[in-house]
Scaffold this motif. Structure first.
Motif, short mmCIF file in Angstrom:
data_model
loop_
_atom_site.label_atom_id
_atom_site.label_comp_id
_atom_site.label_asym_id
_atom_site.label_seq_id
_atom_site.Cartn_x
_atom_site.Cartn_y
_atom_site.Cartn_z
N LEU A 132 46.92 34.68 34.23
CA LEU A 132 45.64 35.33 33.91
C LEU A 132 45.65 35.88 32.48
O LEU A 132 44.66 35.75 31.75
CB LEU A 132 45.34 36.44 34.91
CG LEU A 132 44.93 36.00 36.30
CD1 LEU A 132 44.87 37.19 37.25
CD2 LEU A 132 43.58 35.28 36.26
N GLN A 133 46.77 36.47 32.08
CA GLN A 133 46.85 37.00 30.72
C GLN A 133 46.79 35.89 29.68
O GLN A 133 46.21 36.07 28.61
CB GLN A 133 48.11 37.83 30.56
CG GLN A 133 48.04 39.16 31.31
CD GLN A 133 49.25 40.02 31.08
OE1 GLN A 133 49.76 40.11 29.98
NE2 GLN A 133 49.71 40.66 32.14
N THR A 134 47.34 34.73 30.00
CA THR A 134 47.25 33.59 29.09
C THR A 134 45.79 33.15 28.93
O THR A 134 45.33 32.89 27.80
CB THR A 134 48.11 32.42 29.61
OG1 THR A 134 49.47 32.85 29.68
CG2 THR A 134 47.99 31.21 28.72
N ILE A 135 45.06 33.09 30.02
CA ILE A 135 43.65 32.72 29.97
C ILE A 135 42.86 33.76 29.19
O ILE A 135 41.98 33.43 28.38
CB ILE A 135 43.07 32.53 31.38
CG1 ILE A 135 43.73 31.33 32.05
CG2 ILE A 135 41.56 32.35 31.33
CD1 ILE A 135 43.43 31.20 33.53
N SER A 186 31.87 42.09 31.64
CA SER A 186 31.06 40.95 31.21
C SER A 186 31.67 39.59 31.54
O SER A 186 30.95 38.60 31.59
CB SER A 186 30.82 41.02 29.70
OG SER A 186 30.21 42.23 29.35
N THR A 187 32.98 39.53 31.73
CA THR A 187 33.62 38.21 31.78
C THR A 187 34.52 37.94 32.98
O THR A 187 35.01 36.82 33.12
CB THR A 187 34.48 38.00 30.51
OG1 THR A 187 35.54 38.97 30.49
CG2 THR A 187 33.65 38.13 29.25
N TRP A 188 34.75 38.90 33.86
CA TRP A 188 35.75 38.70 34.89
C TRP A 188 35.43 37.52 35.81
O TRP A 188 36.32 36.80 36.24
CB TRP A 188 36.02 39.98 35.69
CG TRP A 188 34.95 40.40 36.65
CD1 TRP A 188 33.90 41.23 36.38
CD2 TRP A 188 34.84 40.05 38.03
NE1 TRP A 188 33.15 41.41 37.51
CE2 TRP A 188 33.70 40.69 38.54
CE3 TRP A 188 35.59 39.26 38.88
CZ2 TRP A 188 33.29 40.57 39.85
CZ3 TRP A 188 35.18 39.13 40.20
CH2 TRP A 188 34.04 39.78 40.67
N GLY A 215 43.44 26.34 41.67
CA GLY A 215 42.96 26.24 43.05
C GLY A 215 43.10 27.54 43.82
O GLY A 215 42.86 27.59 45.01
N ILE A 216 43.46 28.61 43.13
CA ILE A 216 43.68 29.91 43.76
C ILE A 216 42.55 30.86 43.37
O ILE A 216 42.20 30.98 42.20
CB ILE A 216 45.03 30.52 43.32
CG1 ILE A 216 46.18 29.61 43.77
CG2 ILE A 216 45.20 31.94 43.86
CD1 ILE A 216 47.53 30.03 43.20
N TRP A 217 42.00 31.54 44.37
CA TRP A 217 41.01 32.60 44.10
C TRP A 217 41.76 33.90 43.88
O TRP A 217 42.58 34.29 44.70
CB TRP A 217 40.06 32.77 45.29
CG TRP A 217 39.04 31.71 45.41
CD1 TRP A 217 38.99 30.72 46.35
CD2 TRP A 217 37.91 31.51 44.57
NE1 TRP A 217 37.90 29.92 46.14
CE2 TRP A 217 37.22 30.38 45.05
CE3 TRP A 217 37.41 32.16 43.45
CZ2 TRP A 217 36.05 29.90 44.46
CZ3 TRP A 217 36.26 31.67 42.86
CH2 TRP A 217 35.59 30.57 43.36
N VAL A 218 41.47 34.58 42.79
CA VAL A 218 42.05 35.89 42.55
C VAL A 218 40.98 36.94 42.77
O VAL A 218 39.79 36.66 42.68
CB VAL A 218 42.66 36.01 41.13
CG1 VAL A 218 43.89 35.15 40.99
CG2 VAL A 218 41.65 35.64 40.06
N THR A 219 41.41 38.15 43.05
CA THR A 219 40.46 39.22 43.34
C THR A 219 40.04 39.93 42.07
O THR A 219 40.67 39.80 41.01
CB THR A 219 41.09 40.27 44.28
OG1 THR A 219 42.18 40.89 43.60
CG2 THR A 219 41.57 39.62 45.57
#
Length: 162
Positions: free
Chosen positions: A87-90, A110-112, A124-128
């Protein structure tokens, strides 16, 4: 009489007919209660193990093969630390200017959803939402110097252009 327990109570709704079938199946599997069954499911889902981490000498009942198979196919084979790192890379690839100029809280608001969609598309993974908030906060904390430098350079460039 008061008894201290270091356990949380979870509730969820389940169709009455399905609950009856599940209760019968739980007893047939050798579990004495729903709590015992779902505790075993939680251990299997979180760690893929069948032993209580706090009491390693006390085995928990073995899960049915079909449940183990389902968990193996359903649970992502990626650690929480790797998810945070990805996530930090993205965030780095997409949001350095926004976080540097507007701050992590405005960037997050604004972007999450966009970052979540990018991560879902890649893995393919949903994160919260809380996973994402943690990633934004960690990124901001770890890269504070870089973000400050970027903001100052942009402000200086704006001043020089005027």
């Amino acid at each position: 009489m008061s008894k201290k327990q270091n356990k949380q109570i979870f509730y969820f709704r389940l169709d009455a007919g399905l609950a009856e079938k599940l209760n019968r199946k739980i007893l047939r599997l050798g579990y004495t209660s729903r709590a015992e069954f779902f505790t075993a499911v939680a251990y299997a889902a979180l760690a893929g193990c069948e032993r209580d981490a706090e009491n390693p000498d006390t085995p928990t009942p073995s899960l049915p093969l079909s449940l183990k198979t389902w968990l193996g196919n359903t649970i992502p084979q990626i650690s929480e630390e790797q998810i945070l790192s990805d996530l930090q890379t993205i965030i780095r690839e997409n949001l350095v200017p926004v976080i540097a100029m507007k701050g992590k809280d405005i960037a997050f608001a604004s972007t999450w959803k966009d970052i979540r969609a990018i991560y879902r598309e890649q893995t393919g993974i949903w994160v919260t939402e809380s996973d994402l908030r943690e990633a934004y906060t960690a990124f901001d904390a770890v890269n504070r110097t870089e973000l400050t430098r970027y903001r100052e350079e942009q402000m200086e460039n704006r001043t020089n252009q005027e």
